[in-house]
Design an enzyme around this catalytic site. Sequence first.
Site, PDB file in Angstrom:
ATOM      1  N   ILE B  37       1.678  46.812  87.646  1.00 30.85           N
ATOM      2  CA  ILE B  37       1.015  48.006  88.187  1.00 30.85           C
ATOM      3  C   ILE B  37       0.602  48.993  87.113  1.00 30.85           C
ATOM      4  O   ILE B  37      -0.047  49.988  87.399  1.00 30.85           O
ATOM      5  CB  ILE B  37       1.896  48.739  89.227  1.00 30.85           C
ATOM      6  CG1 ILE B  37       3.303  48.961  88.688  1.00 30.85           C
ATOM      7  CG2 ILE B  37       1.937  47.974  90.541  1.00 30.85           C
ATOM      8  CD1 ILE B  37       4.184  49.789  89.593  1.00 30.85           C
ATOM      9  N   GLY B  38       0.972  48.733  85.885  1.00 31.16           N
ATOM     10  CA  GLY B  38       0.590  49.686  84.860  1.00 31.16           C
ATOM     11  C   GLY B  38       0.808  49.149  83.470  1.00 31.16           C
ATOM     12  O   GLY B  38       1.466  48.128  83.268  1.00 31.16           O
ATOM     13  N   THR B  41       1.292  52.135  75.936  1.00 29.70           N
ATOM     14  CA  THR B  41       1.496  51.701  74.558  1.00 29.70           C
ATOM     15  C   THR B  41       2.874  51.068  74.380  1.00 29.70           C
ATOM     16  O   THR B  41       3.064  50.196  73.559  1.00 29.70           O
ATOM     17  CB  THR B  41       1.380  52.905  73.599  1.00 29.70           C
ATOM     18  OG1 THR B  41       2.123  53.978  74.158  1.00 29.70           O
ATOM     19  CG2 THR B  41      -0.062  53.313  73.411  1.00 29.70           C
ATOM     20  N   ASP B 160       4.771  66.362  78.667  1.00 28.69           N
ATOM     21  CA  ASP B 160       3.615  65.497  78.914  1.00 28.69           C
ATOM     22  C   ASP B 160       3.241  65.503  80.392  1.00 28.69           C
ATOM     23  O   ASP B 160       2.939  64.458  80.965  1.00 28.69           O
ATOM     24  CB  ASP B 160       3.914  64.080  78.420  1.00 28.69           C
ATOM     25  CG  ASP B 160       2.645  63.228  78.301  1.00 28.69           C
ATOM     26  OD1 ASP B 160       1.547  63.809  78.189  1.00 28.69           O
ATOM     27  OD2 ASP B 160       2.759  61.992  78.339  1.00 28.69           O
TER      28      ASP B 160
END
Lengths: 253, 479
Positions: B37-38, B41, B160
């Site tokens: 699903i993703g 890095t 973030d």
Amino acid sequence: MAANFWTSSHCKQLLDPEEVDVVHPLDKERGITLEDFKLIKLHMANYIAKLAQNVKVRQRVVATAITYMRRVFVRRPMTEYDPRLVASTCLYLASKAEESTVQARLLVFYIRKIYPDDKHKYEIKDILEMEMKILEALNYYLVVFHPYRALSQLLQDANMNDATQVTWGIVNDTYKMDLILVHPPHLIALACIYIASVLKDKENTAWFEELRVDMNVVKNIAMEILDFYDSQKMITDERMSAALIKVKPITPQ
Amino acid sequence: MGDGNSNASSSSRAGNSNNNGNNRPEWLQQYDLIGKIGEGTYGLVFLAKIKSNRSKSIAIKKFKQSKDGDGVSPTAIREIMLLREINHENVVKLVNVHINHADMSLYLAFDYAEHDLYEIIRHHRDKVNQPINQYTVKSLLWQLLNGLNYLHSNWIVHRDLKPSNILVMGEGDEHGVVKIADFGLARIYQSPLKPLSENGVVVTIWYRAPELLLGAKHYTSAVDMWAVGCIFAELLTLKPLFQGQEVKGTPNPFQFDQLDKIFKVLGHPTQEKWPTLVNLPHWHADVQQIQGRKYENAGLYSVVHLSPKNPAYDLLSKMLEYDPRKRITAAQALEHEYFRMEPLPGRNALVPPQPGEKFVNYPIRPVDTTTDFEGTISLQPSQPVSSGNAVSGGMAGPHVMPTRSVQRPIPMGMQRMQPQGMSAYNITSQAGMGGGMNPGGIPMQRGVAAQAHQQQQMRRKDPAGMTGYHPPQQKSRRF
């Protein structure tokens, strides 16, 4: 939580001394006594500090690394987890956790420098494999609280700024024991201040009483530290070597 | 942390014997892998189901061994370290950590969240063509602030925050609950060993606070609040508020275009309003560029189409205060008038509590079922996914669409009944368990997986965490 000791994993993981002073059955088979066990951990704590001086990381990283090492040996046998590799790797992992990462190859370089004639050469790969084993052994709990955090504030409050250095030294020495696995760090800090007040001949009874902490615990920790100082004088190099030889890895992994 | 030592299972035994024939570690047997699903890095994110409880979806984040030969990546260490200590309804919960000693990879297992703000905003902008309803915006924002307040009061800065890191739970007993995710850059900021800025430049540029853009060394939780302001505006307008062009490949955090975009909307910062401005390195570094242009008219209200008298605007402008010391804190923001007026924020941000009110069925996350845990394309017959399909045959529906084509996900969740939804809130939050009414719909696939996402849980809640949740006005909207 990360900033509150009382809700931290560190607090929840504090152990009774009886749980810490247990030699793993596999180590017992190899003839390791409780005294050997303590000596080896002491040796490895000193080794971590020495290695840390070379790679230039701060005392907090050293303290975290020693805490990791002591936690690992509460559950893992020294005969399977080579103490020197564990100690080196704990410093490696602590440097990451404390945001001052040391490269593995640098660490390996200094291990070889400190022990040039050691038959057992560690490679980077050994450190990296051990890193994962240590993460598991720690059950992925990496946040450690130390007595240093409370120290300067407490010293100032006790009007003992002149005793900063001696107290700091005593706190460093507490990592030669298992105190950090057993007692909340602020009580260890108070015990060190207590010893420092005695050494400096400073009357502090009133200040300690105002703190609303259990002074019996603080005094007991202080006694333990003083006992340790006494017993440390008796440790000979021969005695230490005799303990260390028992955990020499039989075969390199 | 509330679950104590047993929470993350130590898989050392499994690890030592993980080469049992098919090179698949033992711990992996407890999951049925659905697909990828993703991707980030650091590695890949997978969707999986727990074999013993197939209503429970898990997002598994796989960290590759770092290429520089330096073991477990500091990002993974940070994430494990923080998530093992924290426990809050609006923060993702790490349910397990696994290690595969054979290839030295590390896996973090989170409870799965079906949605995130990036996808929700995109759905409204590109598909629905209408703004997100006010109740949803307010509830999302309130929960985001609630989670952030918890983090900040524990001295954790996320660093973030961006829409794709703000997850929202899909159907089940936590439907519509916000979860702050991705702690790879998060820090405990109590007595840092090194200035935080030495760890490299952080925060996606569009959500980056002006003090960071101007080179502040010691920054605080206020950087997260700036990001929340940007996210708030984006929820209102469906467009990123400050869409600067990033200059890549510079270790320098100075991003002129981003600053310029901010100045255009908020006006030029002045030393009067922001006294420590002159101490920031880049404010002097390029006087011509930075201080050369003058923007005077603050046009924020026209950008977000709000009257300056609107409490939403008041809150937003306090989040976008230039001086980090004057910027509103998460705790203060939770007390803001905006959250005390109708519609009041609720726990299920996606479904307004009033019966009959319209709500949007958000698409479920696309799943690439052709990638296995090793990241290799194309599944072999023995892969867990196929066995997963077999097991799930009798369940609510197929869990995997066995097709490679790119499809529009069709929301097929159960129709939600309001009274049930509310009772689920009251009961399951206390009892903690809950079967999960719907395993999360039907994962669809799409060629390119979205950005890295993860997590969630329907497990026991810390009672303190629950009480901490309730907005003060909760009582008034119970029925």
